[in-house]
Each structure stands twice: as structure tokens, then as C-alpha cells.
Design a protein around this motif. Structure first.
Motif, PDB file in Angstrom:
ATOM      1  N   PHE A 136       4.663 -14.767   1.378  1.00  0.00           N
ATOM      2  CA  PHE A 136       6.102 -15.317   0.598  1.00  0.00           C
ATOM      3  C   PHE A 136       6.925 -15.614   1.871  1.00  0.00           C
ATOM      4  CE2 PHE A 136       4.361 -14.566  -3.864  1.00  0.00           C
ATOM      5  CZ  PHE A 136       3.838 -15.594  -4.078  1.00  0.00           C
ATOM      6  N   PHE A 137       7.508 -14.672   2.773  1.00  0.00           N
ATOM      7  CA  PHE A 137       8.339 -14.897   3.678  1.00  0.00           C
ATOM      8  C   PHE A 137       7.856 -15.993   4.755  1.00  0.00           C
ATOM      9  CE2 PHE A 137      10.825 -12.799   7.272  1.00  0.00           C
ATOM     10  CZ  PHE A 137      11.328 -13.581   7.302  1.00  0.00           C
TER      11      PHE A 137
ATOM     12  N   ALA B 189       4.983 -18.057   4.790  1.00  0.00           N
ATOM     13  CA  ALA B 189       5.636 -19.136   3.750  1.00  0.00           C
ATOM     14  C   ALA B 189       6.620 -20.371   3.962  1.00  0.00           C
ATOM     15  CB  ALA B 189       4.696 -19.160   2.864  1.00  0.00           C
TER      16      ALA B 189
ATOM     17  N   ILE C 126       9.188 -19.151   5.804  1.00  0.00           N
ATOM     18  CA  ILE C 126      10.142 -19.193   7.854  1.00  0.00           C
ATOM     19  C   ILE C 126       8.915 -20.447   8.278  1.00  0.00           C
ATOM     20  CG2 ILE C 126       9.524 -17.912  10.156  1.00  0.00           C
ATOM     21  CD1 ILE C 126      11.798 -17.194   8.446  1.00  0.00           C
ATOM     22  N   ALA C 127       7.813 -20.548   7.787  1.00  0.00           N
ATOM     23  CA  ALA C 127       6.907 -21.562   8.179  1.00  0.00           C
ATOM     24  C   ALA C 127       6.847 -22.346   7.769  1.00  0.00           C
ATOM     25  CB  ALA C 127       5.354 -21.202   7.982  1.00  0.00           C
ATOM     26  N   THR C 128       7.655 -22.620   5.969  1.00  0.00           N
ATOM     27  CA  THR C 128       8.013 -24.197   6.094  1.00  0.00           C
ATOM     28  C   THR C 128       9.487 -24.584   6.352  1.00  0.00           C
ATOM     29  OG1 THR C 128       7.087 -23.504   4.501  1.00  0.00           O
ATOM     30  CG2 THR C 128       8.185 -25.293   3.469  1.00  0.00           C
TER      31      THR C 128
ATOM     32  N   LEU D 178      10.947 -24.125   9.585  1.00  0.00           N
ATOM     33  CA  LEU D 178      10.700 -24.546  10.894  1.00  0.00           C
ATOM     34  C   LEU D 178       9.817 -25.895  10.684  1.00  0.00           C
ATOM     35  CD1 LEU D 178       9.339 -21.023  12.690  1.00  0.00           C
ATOM     36  CD2 LEU D 178      11.145 -22.453  12.550  1.00  0.00           C
ATOM     37  N   VAL D 179       9.066 -26.497  10.250  1.00  0.00           N
ATOM     38  CA  VAL D 179       8.087 -27.442  10.084  1.00  0.00           C
ATOM     39  C   VAL D 179       9.025 -28.936   9.246  1.00  0.00           C
ATOM     40  CG1 VAL D 179       6.388 -28.769   9.071  1.00  0.00           C
ATOM     41  CG2 VAL D 179       5.616 -26.189   9.255  1.00  0.00           C
TER      42      VAL D 179
ATOM     43  N   LEU E 183       8.228 -30.785   1.105  1.00  0.00           N
ATOM     44  CA  LEU E 183       8.300 -29.582   1.889  1.00  0.00           C
ATOM     45  C   LEU E 183       9.549 -28.388   1.363  1.00  0.00           C
ATOM     46  CD1 LEU E 183       7.838 -31.317   5.462  1.00  0.00           C
ATOM     47  CD2 LEU E 183       6.686 -29.095   4.221  1.00  0.00           C
TER      48      LEU E 183
ATOM     49  N   TRP F 253       8.288 -27.414  -1.666  1.00  0.00           N
ATOM     50  CA  TRP F 253       8.170 -26.286  -1.311  1.00  0.00           C
ATOM     51  C   TRP F 253       8.722 -24.455  -1.118  1.00  0.00           C
ATOM     52  CZ3 TRP F 253       3.045 -24.513  -3.176  1.00  0.00           C
ATOM     53  CH2 TRP F 253       2.380 -25.001  -3.394  1.00  0.00           C
ATOM     54  N   TYR F 254       9.523 -24.821  -0.322  1.00  0.00           N
ATOM     55  CA  TYR F 254      10.018 -24.349   0.758  1.00  0.00           C
ATOM     56  C   TYR F 254      11.480 -23.177  -0.738  1.00  0.00           C
ATOM     57  CZ  TYR F 254      14.315 -21.293   3.074  1.00  0.00           C
ATOM     58  OH  TYR F 254      15.048 -20.330   3.344  1.00  0.00           O
TER      59      TYR F 254
ATOM     60  N   LEU G 109       8.765 -21.245  -2.291  1.00  0.00           N
ATOM     61  CA  LEU G 109       8.534 -19.851  -2.191  1.00  0.00           C
ATOM     62  C   LEU G 109       9.801 -18.958  -1.739  1.00  0.00           C
ATOM     63  CD1 LEU G 109       6.405 -21.907   0.337  1.00  0.00           C
ATOM     64  CD2 LEU G 109       5.429 -20.144  -1.010  1.00  0.00           C
TER      65      LEU G 109
ATOM     66  N   LEU H 110      -1.815 -18.199   1.149  1.00  0.00           N
ATOM     67  CA  LEU H 110      -1.511 -18.444   1.633  1.00  0.00           C
ATOM     68  C   LEU H 110      -2.082 -19.194   3.395  1.00  0.00           C
ATOM     69  CD1 LEU H 110       2.023 -17.608   4.154  1.00  0.00           C
ATOM     70  CD2 LEU H 110      -0.112 -15.894   4.427  1.00  0.00           C
TER      71      LEU H 110
ATOM     72  N   TYR I  55      -2.473 -22.458   2.252  1.00  0.00           N
ATOM     73  CA  TYR I  55      -1.225 -23.228   2.834  1.00  0.00           C
ATOM     74  C   TYR I  55      -0.715 -23.387   4.147  1.00  0.00           C
ATOM     75  CZ  TYR I  55       4.449 -24.396   2.161  1.00  0.00           C
ATOM     76  OH  TYR I  55       5.054 -24.632   2.336  1.00  0.00           O
TER      77      TYR I  55
ATOM     78  N   LEU J 240      -0.067 -26.733   6.759  1.00  0.00           N
ATOM     79  CA  LEU J 240       1.091 -26.956   7.180  1.00  0.00           C
ATOM     80  C   LEU J 240       1.552 -27.337   8.075  1.00  0.00           C
ATOM     81  CD1 LEU J 240       4.073 -24.036   6.664  1.00  0.00           C
ATOM     82  CD2 LEU J 240       4.016 -26.625   5.343  1.00  0.00           C
TER      83      LEU J 240
END
Lengths: 453, 391
Positions: free
Chosen positions: A118-119, A121, A123-125, A127-128, A144, A147-148, A151, B370, B373, B377
Motif C-alpha cells: 500500500f505504501f 502505491a 507514494i507512486a500515486t 508523485l503522479v 488520482l 485513489w491516494y 490507499l 499493485l 495499479y 499509473l
């Protein structure tokens, strides 16, 4: 004890854990609460942008500009300081409490591995999310944020199980089944309480970005600034309304011995650690109350008079409340690191009898046969005490002579609460008579030599 | 001869999954951590050097890649940290008795990593958001960040080495301040050097990947346009930015990997003889990983030579694949080194296992989700940057 000892001279090791954890908690709660904040606020911005009302459409534009600015701050705080201090907690607990950490990891490795998913996902979210402002459609950008939010709430759902497990391991003590320890008696109240606090913290951080808007620029900005301050302060409402009830629920699930400890502290105010615990809980409550009252009279009722300095003061108060309540939560667990299973010095409750029968030397991997007293002190006391700094042993020894110390230590070895009044606060001492004597002989050397008496 | 202390024991709590699953997670987790970590470790140095070569000329290819690489460093650092969680978790689980001990013995350095990392990470962002204001001073921030990452690498290397040497523990355990280091250890320096050189090679590949990425973008035709200006390309031949990146990145990889062979030999020789021999037939999996990574390394070098000369996309992709396989093989070799050095003291394979099937199932399902997903992304980000990939 299984491991050697690391201690900062004068402070001990637990300060490192405390410092890193408090910073992390304050940021990670922002990371989760902030996620919900972005999802809700960006939803409002999108809805208003579709409105026929010109004022609303204008407000939407301002909201988007605000979110963009706030998201940079958010990303810089959560992905850097938040993430690094999160890993930092691991670094610090493994130094200070290696047996406790190993127990948590052996029980919940898959929990942590899931937390990692989850972490990543999360962090990536973020950033995007930050890097795609104006580069994707408004709907996608809102998605986004949503989703963030989901998560990041899941990161809480998982870590909360492991955190609350330490205070109330519940049925795990008997069954050793992970789910009984994970969904333990304080799991749900902790989860809800943390979520409520997270929303308030998101409001606090938003006060900062809002207060930084320059009202002098134009009447338009001044209006929007006032609007945002009032909006941010509304995020305090849930914890104000529901917090006390959930707090009560939380305390109703905590072991009776813990509650007794708090009240002993209150009655004997002025001596010992637990009066400090009572004070910390008081202070935490008073400070939270103050924050809420000021949120009402400040940004909510009088947003135009609210300065950037006041916003920073809010943040500092918030950090104060976080420190006090996290510290209290840690203190509540004393003398255990995992309640009723392992003491804070890494000795398992189940091993007490064997150690007293065989000797601490047979148990400890690091006892120096030439300096038994020093080893006993290091392995059993120094996790919390220092010789002459924080929780100074020198001070605590007071006027006792060797016999006095010995009698005291033998009392500390008792595992019957009738005989050992410290049992609720400190792990019982373990070791043979000879080892206890050696410890006493070492402790007496810590006392300053009085000249001319 | 130093006295050996008795090694701490595992907690009397069973492992939640079969040993081999946990071992694979440790190895793969480290591999996924290693790549971004390599780039953030030396990326600051490499981009600063590019910026220095480019000088005042902001259009020069060196200036452009210097800036682009530096801009990507916060992202790589973020990946390095998040991917670092997996190996950190599983080394604690599987090798905790040794890992916790050595961490505690050098505790003050170990904990300082947290602070150093935060500072280095923020330096990268300060560069990214303020490089115009900072002017000529800006590249020095990147160098400072790299230097701090290097300090972290040193502390890590020290710990990973110390955890394998219980004969040193008793002496170090006499102090509780965690400030003692065993610098005299012959493995640390070659091991660190091995990491640094490998990191520069990986950063070279990253630069090549930037070129590869630009070549695949339909909306960035200027990246594939040939430029005939020595002030921009740094050579007399006309060159497109994307091809130049592939050639430049492959050159870095080729030269550094060649040096890596030499430093690798030094590292190998610094190991105790009986440990070194595990790669020479004494331990089958270790020997196979050694042989395979040696082979793929040679292939990657030959391919890199073609990529340097021709700037060909195919040669570069082959270099990349073989280089990644080499690194994976080396991660396995590193793991077996730990296995043979610790088996005298602890054996994680013998710890009781009680499989948490329910959680293992949840983890596996979520891991797949993940990946799906993250794929989505990446697609979102890829499309979002369609228009201005060059900035």
C-alpha cells in the motif's frame, strides 16, 4: 537479554525512538488525513467548475490553484520527511528494543509486507498526482486524489493492527493466532480515533497554506483566504464531536492495571513517572481542547484576523498534542513492550521463573563474568535509566546504603504485586541472589562520595 | 584470536511462510532496491559533472542530460527508500540475530542515517525547484547530496560486513555509545568501491534509457533530429539528442563495467579463502550465479560496444537486459556469501514455520493488484507527459 545495548549518554536510547516517532506520526497522520482532504476539496473544485454560477466557477479556479500549491507542500513533507522517518522508526526500535522488534516482525512479517504494497502505491500515486497538474483531465486528476485517499487509509488499517497489538494483544497471548492479535480489543477505537485526528491534522496543515495567501494582493485573494481558513477549520469538527466518545471507548478496552496506573499517578501527583503520565494525559487533553477552542474563535469565526504566525502556532500545538498522546500511549504499556508477553527490557514474562532459578548469566548472551553488576545494570535497567541523566539512577538511589539498595533490589525481584509495588511500572528484576548482590555493589559505586561527613 | 560470543536467538514465534518464499522476497526485494539506490547514490555526481562539462551553454547535450538526470533523482530516491523496505524487513526476519547485533554495536552511526538521508533528499528537491536561482552554485548541491548518500553507503556496507563477523562483537559491545567502527576490516573498502563503480555503470544505463525513451516518443521529434553543432553535441559529427544519450550512457557503462571487473577481483580476493571458493565450485548455486553473471556481463559489454559505436536501439536494449541479469546474478552471489558466512552461527531455514495461509493469500492477491495499479499509473504519467517530454 539477547542483544548488546545502545544508549545515548545522559539520554538513553528511547529518546531516539520518541523523537523520530513523534515526527513521523505527525507527518503520516497528515499524509492520510491530507489524502482525504485533497479528495474532498478537489471534488468540490470539480463540481463548482461545472456550475452555472459565476462566483462558484471563480471559487473553483481559486481552489484548484490552492490545491496545486498545497500539493507541493504535501508531497515534499510526506514523501521525504514522512517516508524517511517511517523507516527511521524501524531503525530506532531495532536498536532500542531488538527483542520486541523481532517479536513483532516474526509475528507480522506478512502484515508489514502488505503495508509495503500500500505504501508503494501511495507514494507512486502522490508523485503522479503532483506531477500531472494540468497535464491530465480534471476527472482523472480527481481520481488520482481519490485513489491516494483510499490507499493511504489502508496503510493505517494495517499498521494500526500492529501498533494496537502491542498495548492489547488480546487473545494472541494464548492462541498466538495473528488475527486475534491484529483485531485486538483496542483495534477499532484506535483506528477511528486516529482517523479523526488525521482529519484535524489535515486541517492544521491546510491552515498553513491558507494563511500564506497574501490578503494584501487583492480583495479577491483576501476573500478566498478567509474562505479557505474557515474551510480548513471545519476539519476539526469530527474529532471535536466524536473524539471524546471514541476516546472513552478506547480506554474501556485497555487493561484494568493500566487504568489503575493512571489513577495512582493522579493521586500521588508529584512523584514518579506515573504522575507524569497523568499530567501528560491532562496536558494532551487541555492542549487538544485549546486547539479546538482556538480553531473556533480563530479561523472559523474570525478568519480575516488569522495570521500565518497563528497557523504555525496551531501546528506547534498539534505537534505538542501528538507528542503527549503518543508518549502517553507508550507509557500506558509500561512495563511491557508487548503487553503481558514481553517486558520493555526484552525479557519475556514466561522466562522469569527459569532465569531466577538458573541465573541471568545463563540467559543473557552478553554478561561479562568479571563485571556482573555492570552487565546486570546494562541489560536490565539501562533500557530506561541512565546513570546520571534521564531517569538518573544516581538520583533514584537517594540516600540508600548498600544494605538499603540490596533490600530494594530483592523487593524488585518479587513477582507478586503484593510484595513488589513497582510491578506495574517496572519489569521485575531477574537473577540469582549473587547477581542481585553484584548489581547492588555496582549501584553503590554510582553514588557520589560525600566528603567530610 | 577473539572470543566468540554466543549468538542471540530467534524469538520463539514461528515464521509465517516457508523459508524459501521469505528468502526469495529478500533477494528480489534487494534487487528492486539496488537499481534506484545505485542511481540516487552517484546520480548527483554524474549529473554535476555533465553540468560542469556543459558549462554556460544550456542547449548543450551535456547540460540537458545533467539537468534531466538531476531532476529525476528525487523520484529514484523515493523508489530506493520504498523498495528498501522489503530487504530491510526480511533481513530482520531471517538474519535478525546477527543484523540487530551489529546495528546496535554501531548504533549511533546507524541511526544517523535517518537524518543524513532526509538532508540529502531535500538537497535534491532544493536543486530541482530552485536551480535557476542558484545559478553556478546549483551543481554543488547535487555533489553534496551524493556525498551524503555515500556516507550512508559506507555505514550500510560497514553494518552488512560487521553482521557477518561475530568475532568482533564482544570487543565492540564493551561500549554502549555505538560509536566504535571496525575500519580495519579488509572487506569494507573493496565492497564499497564495488558498489560505487557499479552505481556509476547503472547510472550510465539510466542515461541510455532516457535516450531510448525519447526515441519511442512520437511527440518528441526534435529528440531524434540530427544537430550539426559541436557546441551542442560536443563532437564534429551530426548527432540527435536521443542517439547521443544512448552512446554516452553506453560509454559510461562500458568503461565502468570494465573497471568493475578489476575491483570485483579485488573484492573477491579480500574475502576469506574458504568463502571465495564457494564461487569456484564449492557451493553449486553460488558458482552458477557467478558463472551466469560473468557470462551476461561479457555479453553486455560486447553489446555496449556496439551501442557506443552505432547508438543502435537494439544493441542498447540487449546491453540493458544482460546488465540487469548480471546484477540479479550478483545479488544472488551476495546472498550466498551471507548464507555461508552465517550458517556457522544461525540457520533461518531451521526456524519453525507456521504458514499464515490467509495472510499469504491476501498478500499475493494485493501484490498482483499493485502491479496492475502501477501499470495504470505509469500509463497515466506516460500520456500526461506526451507533449513536453523534453522539459
Amino acid at each position: 537479554m539477547n542483544y548488546p545495548l545502545w544508549s545515548i549518554p545522559g539520554l538513553g536510547g528511547s529518546w531516539a525512538v520518541g523523537l523520530i516517532s513523534v515526527i513521523h506520526v505527525f507527518i503520516s497522520h497528515f499524509a492520510v488525513g491530507g489524502g482525504i482532504f485533497f479528495a474532498v476539496t478537489e471534488y468540490l473544485a470539480l463540481k463548482r467548475s461545472e456550475s452555472n454560477d459565476l462566483t462558484l466557477r471563480h471559487n473553483s479556479e481559486m481552489l484548484y490553484a490552492y490545491l496545486r500549491k498545497h500539493s507541493k507542500f504535501f508531497m515534499m513533507v510526506t514523501t521525504v520527511a514522512g517516508a524517511v522517518t517511517g523507516v527511521g522508526i524501524w531503525f530506532s526500535i531495532s536498536l532500542v528494543s531488538p527483542d520486541g522488534t523481532a517479536s513483532l516482525i516474526q509475528t507480522y512479517s506478512l502484515g508489514w509486507a502488505t503495508e509495503y504494497l500500500f505504501f508503494v502505491a501511495e507514494i507512486a500515486t502522490v508523485l503522479v498526482y503532483f506531477y500531472t497538474w494540468d497535464k491530465v483531465s480534471k476527472e482523472l486528476h480527481l481520481a488520482l486524489a481519490q485513489w491516494y485517499a483510499v490507499l493511504s487509509v489502508f496503510t493505517l488499517i494495517i499498521i494500526n493492527g500492529i501498533l494496537s497489538f502491542m498495548l492489547t494483544p488480546g487473545g494472541w497471548i494464548e492462541s498466538k493466532a495473528w488475527y486475534e492479535g491484529f483485531f485486538n480489543p483496542t483495534y477499532w477505537p484506535s483506528l477511528i480515533l486516529r482517523l479523526l485526528v488525521m482529519l484535524a491534522i489535515a486541517g492544521m496543515y491546510s491552515l498553513i497554506t491558507s494563511a500564506r495567501l497574501k490578503a494584501s494582493e487583492s480583495e479577491d485573494v483576501a476573500n478566498f483566504r478567509a474562505y479557505m481558513l474557515k474551510y480548513s477549520s471545519k476539519w476539526f469538527i469530527p474529532v471535536f464531536l466524536i473524539g471524546p466518545i471514541v476516546g472513552f471507548w478506547f480506554f474501556s478496552q485497555v487493561p484494568q492495571a493500566v487504568i489503575t496506573n493512571i489513577f495512582t499517578g493522579i493521586q500521588s501527583s508529584g512523584v514518579g513517572n506515573f504522575s507524569i503520565l497523568a499530567r501528560a494525559i491532562y496536558l494532551s487533553l487541555i492542549l487538544s481542547g485549546t486547539v479546538l477552542v482556538f480553531a473556533l474563535v480563530g479561523p472559523y469565526l474570525n478568519p480575516r484576523g488569522f495570521s500565518f504566525g497563528s497557523a504555525v502556532a496551531f501546528l506547534v500545538c498539534g505537534l505538542g498534542v501528538t507528542s503527549m498522546s503518543e508518549w502517553s500511549r507508550e507509557m500506558l504499556r509500561k512495563p511491557y513492550v508487548i503487553y503481558n508477553y514481553m517486558y520493555s527490557n526484552g525479557i519475556r514474562k514466561a522466562d522469569l521463573e527459569t532465569i531466577n532459578k538458573d541465573s541471568f548469566a545463563a540467559f543473557s548472551k552478553w554478561e561479562d563474568p568479571d563485571n556482573i553488576g555492570v552487565s546486570m545494570f546494562r541489560q536490565q535497567c539501562m533500557i530506561c535509566h541512565t546513570t546520571d541523566g534521564y531517569r538518573s539512577m544516581k538520583k533514584l538511589l537517594g540516600e540508600r546504603d548498600l544494605e538499603g539498595i540490596k533490600t530494594f533490589l530483592l523487593m524488585m525481584r518479587e513477582t507478586d504485586p503484593e510484595k513488589n509495588s513497582y510491578l506495574n511500572i517496572m519489569p521485575p528484576l531477574v537473577g540469582t541472589d549473587k547477581e542481585v548482590e553484584a548489581l547492588a555493589e555496582y549501584l553503590i559505586t554510582l553514588k557520589p562520595v560525600k566528603l567530610g561527613v | 584470536m577473539n572470543e566468540i560470543v554466543s549468538i542471540p536467538s530467534y524469538q520463539p514465534i514461528p515464521f509465517p511462510a516457508p523459508f524459501v518464499v521469505l528468502e526469495v522476497l529478500l533477494i528480489l526485494g534487494f534487487f528492486l532496491h539496488l537499481i534506484p539506490m545505485n542511481i540516487s547514490l552517484v546520480g548527483g555526481f554524474v549529473s554535476a559533472i555533465c553540468l560542469f562539462i556543459g558549462g554556460e551553454n544550456a542547449d548543450s547535450f551535456y547540460s540537458r542530460i545533467g539537468k534531466q538526470l538531476a531532476f529525476s533523482l528525487p523520484i529514484f530516491t523515493s523508489f530506493a527508500i520504498t523498495q528498501g523496505i522489503v530487504p530491510l524487513l526480511f533481513i530482520q526476519l531471517l538474519y535478525g540475530p546477527m543484523f540487530y547485533t551489529s546495528s546496535i554495536l554501531m548504533g549511533s552511526y546507524w541511526i544517523s542515517i535517518v537524518l543524513i538521508l532526509v538532508i540529502a533528499y531535500y538537497l535534491l528537491y532544493i536543486y530541482k525547484f530552485n536551480f535557476k536561482k542558484l545559478g553556478a552554485f546549483a551543481p554543488w548541491l547535487l555533489i553534496a547530496a551524493s556525498f551524503l548518500f555515500l556516507v550512508i553507503a559506507y555505514i550500510f556496507t560497514h553494518n552488512m560486513t560487521l553482521m557477518l563477523q561475530p568475532e568482533k562483537w564482544l570487543e565492540l559491545s564493551k561500549s554502549t555509545t555505538g560509536l566504535a567502527l571496525s575500519n580495519a576490516e579488509p572487506q569494507i573498502l573493496p565492497r564499497l568501491l564495488h558498489t560505487i563503480i557499479g552505481s556509476i555503470a547503472v547510472t550510465g544505463l539510466t542515461i541510455g534509457c532516457f535516450g531510448l525513451y525519447l526515441k519511442t516518443r512520437k511527440n518528441a521529434p526534435e529528440a531524434t533530429l540530427e544537430v550539426n553543432d559541436p557546441l551542442i553535441t560536443g563532437s564534429d559529427n551530426p548527432e540527435s539528442y536521443s542517439t547521443w544519450l544512448i552512446k554516452f550512457g553506453s560509454t559510461i557503462y562500458l568503461v565502468l563495467t570494465f573497471i568493475q571487473f578489476l575491483s570485483g577481483v579485488w573484492f573477491l580476493l579480500s574475502l576469506p579463502r574458504e568463502v571465495m571458493l564457494i564461487y569456484m565450485g564449492k557451493h553449486l548455486p553460488a558458482t552458477i550465479s557467478f558463472g551466469l553473471s560473468f557470462f551476461t556481463a561479457i555479453v553486455s559489454l560486447i553489446m555496449a560496444l556496439f551501442a557506443v559505436l552505432k547508438g543502435s536501439k537494439f544493441a542498447f536494449v540487449m546491453t540493458l537486459i544482460n546488465a540487469l541479469l548480471t546484477i540479479l546474478g550478483m545479488v544472488f552471489m551476495r546472498h550466498y556469501l551471507r548464507v555461508v558466512e552465517t550458517i556457522k552461527y544461525i540457520d533461518p531455514a531451521k526456524v519453525a514455520v507456521k504458514i499464515q495461509w490467509d495472510w499469504l493469500f491476501i498478500f499475493a492477491v494485493l501484490a498482483v493488484l499493485l502491479i496492475v495499479y502501477l501499470g495504470w499509473l505509469v500509463k497515466v504519467a506516460h500520456n500526461a507527459f506526451d507533449k513536453d517530454v523534453l522539459n
